[in-house]
Design an enzyme around this catalytic site. Structure first.
Site, short mmCIF file in Angstrom:
data_model
loop_
_atom_site.label_atom_id
_atom_site.label_comp_id
_atom_site.label_asym_id
_atom_site.label_seq_id
_atom_site.Cartn_x
_atom_site.Cartn_y
_atom_site.Cartn_z
N HIS A 174 71.34 69.27 28.67
CA HIS A 174 70.78 70.38 29.43
C HIS A 174 69.28 70.32 29.36
CE1 HIS A 174 74.54 71.86 30.41
NE2 HIS A 174 74.13 73.04 30.79
N LYS A 602 73.83 85.86 33.22
CA LYS A 602 72.85 86.06 34.30
C LYS A 602 73.41 87.02 35.35
CE LYS A 602 71.93 83.23 37.64
NZ LYS A 602 71.86 82.28 38.56
#
EC number: 4.1.1.31
Length: 967
Positions: A174, A602
């Protein structure tokens, strides 16, 4: 050295400065300030030698003003700091940002050495009673003793549970590792020097040489460009990830398993963990994760698999000669003698390309005869992979290589059995056992590569196929119609399409990926993960495509549920999937489901996401039980709290009861890989924590929450989501505010990962990936995605009934999941600073948006107050003094970098913002006429004024290093 100025005399010792920030030692074995002061003293001397007194003085002055702000919270100090920083010329501001970033990296190293030191002291004392570390640490020995002594489990039960459990650590590239590998290696050497300098039996000469080495490494790190000038490719990420195997994991696994053997002996089990017990497994997404990353092509996947195979055989080759040296015995079993005689007759003469044992091994060394044949095959396996990788074909025939792991295990097992039969089991349990354990853990492919793709991409392929067959548009069909067609094809035999299928580039890409899976050995691959999965047809589609592309050993198909609505619908989707007879026969009683922490956070905020993930797991396990399926949960956790991060041990022990059951998969992402495997002792600690916590969760599951706790949390989650979405998604100018108040727009310049930071080029918060969303708020120390929603939820239930406070406190004290959730948010508050966020607003946000910022900061303060009330704490982190001390020591550096970043953003975004520059401070000592202006030339292509872009990136990296939870 030049005479000290009046300012410098006040700052004569950085040691005194550090002690001013931290009220005294935390314990007797607390050497953190000592370590910190030593590294910083050395660094400041180097800075003075390289850039002169003025610059060193400026760095210390910035530090002093920031330290005053941290102790008194006087906002004028931030303005004073701002004036000092903006008056610097471009070269100086780069050197100062770089110095502070470097000082934070040194503070991190001092901290790691202190943690390891405390651990050693504790082990020597045999004392595990230190509350602070007991909560987040888990020693395997301690866990086994606790299970047997306190929880009255029988040693045999513990042994059975342990040898059947599996922890699969999935390394993902990532885009959050913001430190370059060149620097990571130098940091590692600094750490080693520091450890040796403080060891007991060090001579004065050793000390002097180590101190010189320490200075050399600190200077080398400072003189290295911290900024990646090009974006890494997926192959770069893969090589970076694989380097950890080379450096720590390869040797770390057998060393850890030996410790497990010792711990078992201490509870009365006289057997070792069987070498083929799958305690630890490794997988990877590097080069397999194509979700939103167009740079991961089928060719990349093929290269990455060949590279991993080459590395695995190379690691075995480097070790097999040690084993040949060790197994010099002549006594052996008849079974081994017969094999050795046959091999001896068939082997060629000499092998001059080996350094050791290059002559034909004599027949009276039967183990070496067997092992030299294994060595030849390993050598051929490595060379064949190398040739395939570099030119696409190889002259080495496949039969001369090892094609499956059994071919490597079988001769080693033969040696093991023979040694035991001849009374040499002590020797068998040495290097040979370690080697067998490595083969069982890493196989021939080192790691298994997962493939990840979005469900929509499969729909596109099937739509092209049904259109080509003239039976309609798959995309338009209902779920029922899709399932019916997919199942009829899966039950049939006919091929669906030929080479004349009209393909777009995207469709070819999906099909070619399946062809690569079909072409390479199946032990290269792990799971096929479908992101944005919502329905059974998403899973069946992949099953059909695997068959169509002739994948002989199909990959297990894993749906990934990440958005809040998908998590809520996941149990029903799984039940529909399990009720399909064909599918139940296909999976043979085993299923894996991945749950995503980043996107759910999120989408709804941390509180609702955490609770929904908890409930979804309970429901999914229930569904699997009803259908008699063993379910493995795959946790997609990030490194930051906003993306599901936090201490491993706590995270595992706070999962719902019955959800782990001895099998756990979890992602290890970006910068967390370095924190988990960067050093031998870190690797050991990581393997220990995961193994111990998984065992403990299975044998001593946490209490299930009381019905009234659930009801209260359900109510809170609704309010929290409402509050979070009302601001993030419904406040009309929130996106504009977010883009102005944080460095989100500039984030892409850091070249951290190979993946774009947005799924779609335009668009609001929805299209933004979770990583830059968290990264941007972390930079301004406001951490909005973590805490937003908690305050409204607490306030709502407390206003309804003040007795709820008692219930919340009871939940905090008795329910691990709730406690961990609250503690992590408390830790984030301890790292936050609304005063800094206000500075960004003042400089960067247009006047009419100021009220929105003020409203959010008031919300922050109120949430923090309520959170402390629920936790029963007066101050932040009063239960963890070590963490408190570590954070205080960093604050002054981070504040300076924040101020530097905010003013640099102002200069980048506002061309009319003019500052009065002072003359150059920095002198390159080698040539006193040359200032630090040379560093500006490292980035000639920048579209901003000279030096601004590099200063900005250095502040981003420094703040990320200081807060240790990048994105």
């Amino acid at each position: 050295m030049a005479a000290l100025g009046p300012k410098m005399e006040r700052l004569s010792s950085i040691d005194a400065q550090l002690r001013m920030l931290v009220p005294g030692k935390v314990s007797e074995d607390d050497k953190l300030i000592e370590y910190d002061a030593l590294l910083l003293d050395r660094f400041l001397d180097i800075l003075q030698d390289l850039h002169g007194d003025d610059l060193k003085e400026m760095v210390q002055e910035c530090y002093e003003v920031a330290a005053e702000y941290e102790t008194k919270h006087d906002l004028q100090k931030l303005d004073e700091l701002g004036k000092m920083i903006t008056s610097l010329d471009p070269g100086d501001s780069i050197v100062i940002a770089k110095s502070l970033s470097h000082m934070l990296n040194l503070a991190n190293l001092a901290e790691e050495v202190q943690i390891a030191y405390r651990r050693r002291i504790k082990l020597k004392k045999g004392d595990f009673a230190d509350e602070n570390s007991a909560i987040t640490e888990s020693d395997i020995e301690e866990t086994l003793k606790r299970l047997v002594v306190d929880l009255k489990k029988s040693p045999a039960e513990v042994f059975d549970a342990l040898k059947s459990q599996t922890v699969d650590l999935v390394l993902t590239a990532h885009p959050t590792q913001s430190v370059r590998r060149s620097l990571l290696q130098k940091h590692s050497r600094i750490r080693n020097c520091l450890v040796q300098l403080y060891s007991k039996d060090i001579t004065p000469d050793d000390k002097q040489e180590l101190d010189e080495a320490l200075q050399r490494e600190i200077q080398a790190a400072f003189r290295t460009d911290e900024i990646r000038r090009t974006q890494p490719t997926p192959q770069d990420e893969m090589r970076a990830g694989m380097s950890y195997f080379h450096e720590t994991i390869w040797k770390g696994v057998p060393k850890f398993l030996r410790r497990v053997d010792t711990a078992l002996k201490n509870i009365g089990i006289n057997e070792r963990v069987p070498y083929n017990a799958p305690l630890i497994q490794f997988s990877s997404w590097m080069g397999g994760d194509r979700d939103g990353n167009p740079r991961v092509t089928p060719e990349v996947t093929r290269d990455v698999c060949l590279l991993a195979r080459m590395m695995a055989s190379n690691l075995y080759c480097s070790q097999i000669e040690d084993l040949m040296f060790e197994l010099s015995m002549w006594r052996c079993s008849d079974e081994l003698r017969m094999r050795a005689d046959v091999l001896h007759l068939s082997t060629k003469k000499d092998a001059k390309h080996y350094i050791e044992f290059w002559k034909k091994v004599p027949p009276n060394e039967p183990y070496r005869v067997i092992l030299s044949d294994v060595r030849d095959k390993l050598y051929n396996t490595r060379e064949r992979s190398r040739e395939l990788l570099s030119s696409g074909h190889s002259d080495i025939p496949e039969e001369a290589t090892l094609t499956n792991v059994e071919q490597l295990l079988e001769p080693l097992e033969l040696c093991y059995r023979s040694l035991c039969a001849c009374g040499d089991s002590v020797i068998a349990d040495g290097t040979l056992l370690d080697f067998l354990r490595q083969v069982s853990t890493f196989g021939l492919s080192l790691v298994r590569l997962d493939i990840r793709q979005e469900s929509d991409r499969h729909t596109d392929v099937l739509d092209a196929i049904t259109t080509y067959l003239g039976i309609g548009s798959y995309r338009e069909w209902t779920e029922e119609r899709r399932q019916e067609w997919l199942l009829s094809e899966l039950n049939g035999k006919r091929p669906l399409f030929g080479s004349d299928l009209p393909k777009t580039e995207e469709i070819s890409d999906v099909l070619d990926t399946f062809h690569v899976i079909a072409e390479l050995p199946s032990d290269n691959f792990g799971a096929y993960i479908i992101s944005m999965a919502t329905a059974p047809s998403d899973v069946l589609a992949v099953e059909l495509l695997q068959r169509e592309c002739h994948v002989k050993t199909p990959l297990r198909v894993v749906p990934l549920f990440e958005k809040l609505a998908d998590l809520e619908a996941a149990p029903a989707a799984l039940a529909r999937l399990f009720s399909i007879d064909w599918y139940r026969q296909r999976i043979n009683g085993k299923q894996e489901v991945m749950i995503g922490y980043s996107d759910s956070g999120k989408d709804a905020g941390r509180l609702s996401a955490a609770w929904q993930l908890y409930k979804a797991q309970e429901e999914l396990i229930k569904v699997a039980k009803d259908f008699g399926v063993k379910l493995t949960m795959f946790h997609g956790r990030g490194g930051t709290v906003g993306r599901g991060g936090g201490p491993t041990h706590l995270a595992i022990l706070s999962q719902p009861p019955d959800t782990i059951h001895g099998s756990l998969r979890v992602t290890v992402q970006g910068e967390v890989i370095e924190q988990s495997f960067g050093e031998e002792h870190l690797c050991f600690r990581t393997l220990q924590r995961f193994t111990a916590a998984t065992l403990e969760h299975g044998m001593h599951p946490p209490n299930a929450p009381k019905p009234e706790w659930r009801a209260l949390l359900d109510e809170m989650a609704v309010v929290a989501t409402e509050e979070y979405r009302s601001i993030v998604f419904k406040e009309p100018r929130f996106v504009e505010y977010f883009r102005l108040a944080t460095p989100e727009t500039e984030y892409g310049r850091m070249n951290i990962g190979s993946r774009p930071s947005k799924r779609k080029p335009s668009g609001g918060i929805d299209s933004l990936r979770a990583i830059p969303w968290i990264f941007a708020w972390t930079q301004t120390r406001f951490h909005l995605p973590v805490w937003l929603g908690f305050g409204a939820a607490f306030k709502n239930v407390l206003q309804k009934d003040i007795r709820n406070l008692h219930m919340l406190q009871e939940m905090y004290n008795e329910w691990p999941f709730f406690r961990v959730t609250i503690d992590l948010v408390e830790m984030v508050f301890a790292k936050g600073n609304p005063g800094i966020a206000a500075l960004y607003d003042k400089l960067l946000v247009s006047e009419e948006l100021h009220p929105l910022g003020e409203k959010l900061r008031a919300n922050y303060e109120e949430t923090q107050k309520l959170l402390l009330q629920v936790a029963g704490h007066r101050d932040l982190l009063e239960g963890d003094l070590y963490l408190k001390q570590r954070l205080r020591l960093r604050d002054a550096y981070i504040t300076t970098l924040n101020v530097c970043q905010a003013y640099t953003l102002k200069r980048i975004r506002d061309p009319d913002y003019h500052v009065a520059l002072r003359p150059h401070l920095s002198k390159e000592i080698m040539d006193s006429t040359k200032a630090a202006a040379d560093v500006v030339k490292l980035n000639p292509g920048s579209e901003y004024a000279p030096g601004l872009e590099d200063t900005l990136i250095l502040t981003m990296k420094g703040i990320a290093a200081g807060l240790q939870n990048t994105g």
